[in-house]
Design an enzyme around this catalytic site. Sequence first.
Site, PDB file in Angstrom:
ATOM      1  N   ARG A   1      11.081   3.798   3.808  1.00  0.00           N
ATOM      2  CA  ARG A   1      10.652   2.824   4.830  1.00  0.00           C
ATOM      3  C   ARG A   1      11.895   2.064   5.287  1.00  0.00           C
ATOM      4  O   ARG A   1      12.700   1.632   4.463  1.00  0.00           O
ATOM      5  CB  ARG A   1       9.625   1.847   4.271  1.00  0.00           C
ATOM      6  CG  ARG A   1       9.363   0.697   5.240  1.00  0.00           C
ATOM      7  CD  ARG A   1       8.177  -0.122   4.861  1.00  0.00           C
ATOM      8  NE  ARG A   1       6.931   0.620   5.089  1.00  0.00           N
ATOM      9  CZ  ARG A   1       5.722   0.078   4.992  1.00  0.00           C
ATOM     10  NH1 ARG A   1       5.588  -1.195   4.662  1.00  0.00           N
ATOM     11  NH2 ARG A   1       4.645   0.796   5.214  1.00  0.00           N
TER      12      ARG A   1
ATOM     13  N   ARG B   1       0.800  -1.223   0.000  1.00  0.00           N
ATOM     14  CA  ARG B   1       0.000   0.000   0.000  1.00  0.00           C
ATOM     15  C   ARG B   1       0.836   1.278   0.000  1.00  0.00           C
ATOM     16  O   ARG B   1       0.638   2.168  -0.848  1.00  0.00           O
ATOM     17  CB  ARG B   1      -0.925   0.041   1.236  1.00  0.00           C
ATOM     18  CG  ARG B   1      -2.202  -0.738   1.083  1.00  0.00           C
ATOM     19  CD  ARG B   1      -2.563  -1.384   2.393  1.00  0.00           C
ATOM     20  NE  ARG B   1      -1.597  -2.401   2.684  1.00  0.00           N
ATOM     21  CZ  ARG B   1      -1.675  -3.659   2.229  1.00  0.00           C
ATOM     22  NH1 ARG B   1      -2.717  -4.020   1.540  1.00  0.00           N
ATOM     23  NH2 ARG B   1      -0.731  -4.548   2.486  1.00  0.00           N
ATOM     24  N   THR B   2       1.745   1.397   0.959  1.00  0.00           N
ATOM     25  CA  THR B   2       2.456   2.665   1.121  1.00  0.00           C
ATOM     26  C   THR B   2       3.306   2.952  -0.113  1.00  0.00           C
ATOM     27  O   THR B   2       3.282   4.049  -0.669  1.00  0.00           O
ATOM     28  CB  THR B   2       3.341   2.610   2.383  1.00  0.00           C
ATOM     29  OG1 THR B   2       2.548   2.096   3.459  1.00  0.00           O
ATOM     30  CG2 THR B   2       3.865   3.981   2.740  1.00  0.00           C
TER      31      THR B   2
ATOM     32  N   HIS C   1       4.368   5.648  11.649  1.00  0.00           N
ATOM     33  CA  HIS C   1       3.918   5.567  10.251  1.00  0.00           C
ATOM     34  C   HIS C   1       2.944   6.740  10.073  1.00  0.00           C
ATOM     35  O   HIS C   1       1.735   6.547   9.978  1.00  0.00           O
ATOM     36  CB  HIS C   1       3.242   4.217  10.030  1.00  0.00           C
ATOM     37  CG  HIS C   1       3.053   3.832   8.600  1.00  0.00           C
ATOM     38  ND1 HIS C   1       3.245   4.696   7.543  1.00  0.00           N
ATOM     39  CD2 HIS C   1       2.674   2.645   8.042  1.00  0.00           C
ATOM     40  CE1 HIS C   1       2.984   4.063   6.402  1.00  0.00           C
ATOM     41  NE2 HIS C   1       2.643   2.825   6.679  1.00  0.00           N
TER      42      HIS C   1
ATOM     43  N   LYS D   1      26.456  -3.157   1.011  1.00  0.00           N
ATOM     44  CA  LYS D   1      27.927  -3.111   1.126  1.00  0.00           C
ATOM     45  C   LYS D   1      28.355  -2.412   2.409  1.00  0.00           C
ATOM     46  O   LYS D   1      29.526  -2.124   2.602  1.00  0.00           O
ATOM     47  CB  LYS D   1      28.511  -2.347  -0.066  1.00  0.00           C
ATOM     48  CG  LYS D   1      28.211  -2.947  -1.412  1.00  0.00           C
ATOM     49  CD  LYS D   1      28.806  -2.047  -2.501  1.00  0.00           C
ATOM     50  CE  LYS D   1      27.970  -2.103  -3.759  1.00  0.00           C
ATOM     51  NZ  LYS D   1      28.218  -0.956  -4.626  1.00  0.00           N
TER      52      LYS D   1
HETATM   53  N1   CP Z   1      -0.508  -0.190   5.771  1.00  0.00           N
HETATM   54  C1   CP Z   1       0.720  -0.385   5.259  1.00  0.00           C
HETATM   55  O1   CP Z   1       1.704   0.278   5.625  1.00  0.00           O
HETATM   56  O2   CP Z   1       0.762  -1.352   4.296  1.00  0.00           O
HETATM   57  P1   CP Z   1       2.069  -1.771   3.485  1.00  0.00           P
HETATM   58  O3   CP Z   1       3.015  -2.420   4.466  1.00  0.00           O
HETATM   59  O4   CP Z   1       1.600  -2.710   2.427  1.00  0.00           O
HETATM   60  O5   CP Z   1       2.674  -0.523   2.928  1.00  0.00           O
END
Ligand code: CP
Length: 310
Positions: free
Chosen positions: A110, A59-60, A138, A89
């Site tokens: 991320r 999603r993100t 998040h 590395k």
């Molecule tokens: N909700 C969420 O962060 O989903 P993903 O891990 O698929 O990005």
Amino acid sequence: MKTFPLNHVVESQQFDRDLLELVFQMADQMKADLFGERKYAKYLEGKIMASLFYESSTRTRFSFESAILRLGGSVITTENAREFSSAAKGESLTDSTKIMAGYADIIVMRHNEAGSASRAAEVSSVPVINAGDGAGQHPTQALLDVYTIIDAFPDVNNIKIAMVGDLRYGRTVRSLSYLLTKYENVEIIFVSPHVCKMEADIKTYLEKNGTPWREEQDLALVAQEVDCIYMTRIQKERFHSIKDYHAAASKYILTPDIVQTMKPNAIIMHPLPRVDEIPKEVDDDPRARYFEQAKNGLYIRMALLYLLLQ
Ligand code: CP
């Protein structure tokens, strides 16, 4: 349009009510525009977003990449930054960030370590957006979560929300808790296995900011009194002990029988992905909002990219 005061988006605490309203208004405009005249289709033409994901995502990652493309910009990326960037590395996160900031106008990152987005933002000459940092935060998920709640309860005030599942390692529930303190008379009920209770720092923050919370064990009872159930996955990958994981896995499942006892106007949310905590049979219940919630991520992320890059 007001100017956007943030250089980076790393944690939910950066947002006050005015800023939340600005993001949500912009997200409304982006949503209307996608189904309308497409006046924003070339707004970020020439802008490049670096999509730097050291952990998996559906999603993100795809909503951010879709968002920049729908605004006319471009994406540079590696399929798996942990394996295919020079992190493999031994390059430090801060060195990689400084390099990427020379190639892109914005970095969406991320990472598996809490605090990584903040460390990256400190050395970056371009905006950094935290797309999830380990068990930390998040914030863009929390924005789309509140945007989804507002759709059902327009003023957010006076709602009772149950957060269920992995509250200890769950960055989404941490970020959402911070944002909910911005609204009046919101009450939070934490329902989790003993091994993954909400951490003390969040409970203290809620108390300091006047948001009542309590812990309960019985999901079937809690379901009857709340306006929103926010289910989460037990995140096997974050547990340090397999014994603890087994103590938590499959403990809380929102069965169709429980859903039947919920208030008619209540909503069911989940950041997704799910494992077994919401059976597929619940998907057709009008209270289930998790797929719509995921779609709202596109509008929120378009709004953020627009506001940070305008
Ligand atoms: N909700 C969420 O962060 O989903 P993903 O891990 O698929 O990005």
